[in-house]
Scaffold this active site. Structure first.
Site, PDB file in Angstrom:
ATOM      1  CB  SER A 165      31.219 -68.253  59.541  1.00 43.52           C
ATOM      2  OG  SER A 165      32.698 -68.209  60.086  1.00 43.52           O
ATOM      3  CE1 TYR A 178      32.912 -68.140  54.906  1.00 40.52           C
ATOM      4  CE2 TYR A 178      34.005 -67.505  56.876  1.00 40.52           C
ATOM      5  CZ  TYR A 178      33.177 -68.178  56.112  1.00 40.52           C
ATOM      6  OH  TYR A 178      32.528 -69.288  56.802  1.00 40.52           O
ATOM      7  CE  LYS A 182      29.808 -68.047  56.032  1.00 43.49           C
ATOM      8  NZ  LYS A 182      28.544 -68.899  55.604  1.00 43.49           N
TER       9      LYS A 182
END
Length: 330
Positions: A165, A178, A182
């Protein structure tokens, strides 16, 4: 020696660039691709794109009913697909998934590590368990499935695609766990590329920005549930800010075919990449300003799925509804 050294380095760089330009695109015709998180969202969009280019796919996820619908979708479009029920947090489960794929197709050429989860909310409302869980899915799962498939990938001179991401380039406020996961998946992709190159296996890491995949319903939200979800689900479906799933899938598969080391997917991803590289301090300050506009912490550890935090604003978004219907999110 400085002059000759620079000349040698320049010549080496030119030779590498020329080699990349001469490299033939990877032909997906007849190749077998295992896609984790393949039952819905981006995974399903990638399955459509890959089979459209002649590949055969094995879709891996935990939910058998979702997988059945996804397999039917791909087959209805003329593609070859099978379902493989497995849990990406379980190494033994992934070993069985790889074996089942090879048993059915007789080969395995490409692994797409797409499975992932998102948790949205203030960092102070996140728990250590949130970080541990998301690392298992977004970080370690890609390592597990690559290891399980590696003997077959070596024989095939195959490829690995890791879906990371843009949050791996600049941490996003209210997406703390998150972003950490990532960053890890991006580092894993770079490590695997260097380590597996001598074995003839090419590893590509893609870093998308927001995509209209209908996945907001699956997000875990903490803090002020409805406000957090409204922010995430709205931004996730703004046409100029987010990329539609088929276009994202085309760009991602294009990076795989070219054998890119990494590829930014979507205009906002390119902008954030260069901003964080050229002005990291300023980028961090901008993120801090964005943080001030987001919902405050509640100090409670409660969590809900996005689908449980819908409001008339999010429920009535026609772009969001269309993505949910098209990509098996309902």
């Amino acid at each position: 020696m400085r002059g000759p050294a620079r000349l040698l380095l320049g010549a080496g760089a030119a030779l590498l660039a020329a080699r990349r330009l001469r490299a033939r695109p990877y032909d997906l015709s007849g190749k077998v691709v295992l896609i984790t998180g393949g039952s819905r969202g981006l995974g399903l969009a990638l399955a459509r794109e890959l089979t459209g280019r002649g590949a055969r796919v094995a879709l891996l996820a935990r939910d058998a009913a979702e997988l059945d619908r996804a397999v039917q979708d791909v087959r209805a479009r003329g593609g070859q697909a099978i379902r493989v029920v497995a849990d990406v947090t379980d190494a033994a489960s992934l070993e069985r998934a790889v074996q089942a794929t090879v048993a059915h197709y007789g080969q395995l050429d490409v692994v797409v590590s797409n499975a992932g989860i998102i948790q949205a909310g203030p960092l102070t409302d996140m728990t250590e368990a949130d970080f541990e869980h998301i690392m298992q899915v977004n970080g370690f799962a890609a390592l597990r499935v690559t290891r399980a498939a590696l003997p077959h990938l070596k024989r095939a001179g195959g490829r690995v695609l890791i879906v990371s991401s843009v949050a791996a380039k600049a941490a996003i406020p209210h997406l703390g766990p998150y972003s950490v996961s990532k960053f890890a998946s991006y580092g894993l992709g770079q490590a695997l590329r260097a380590e597996l190159a001598p074995h003839g296996v090419t590893v590509t890491t893609v870093l998308p920005a927001l995509m209209r995949t209908g996945s907001a319903r699956q997000v875990t939200v903490r803090g002020q549930f409805e406000k957090e979800y409204a922010v995430f689900a709205t931004l996730d479906n703004v046409p100029l800010l987010s990329l539609d799933a088929p276009r994202a899938a085309r760009q991602i598969v294009g990076a795989l075919v070219r054998g890119d080391s990494e590829a930014m997917i979507g205009g906002p991803a390119h902008l954030l990449r260069w901003a964080s590289a050229l002005a990291p301090g300023l980028t961090a300050d901008v993120m801090a300003l964005i943080q001030r506009t987001l919902p405050d912490s509640t100090g409670r550890p409660d969590a809900r799925r996005g689908a449980q935090a819908e409001t008339p604003l999010t429920r009535g978004n026609p772009i969001k509804q269309a993505a949910e219907r098209d990509l098996n999110q309902l």
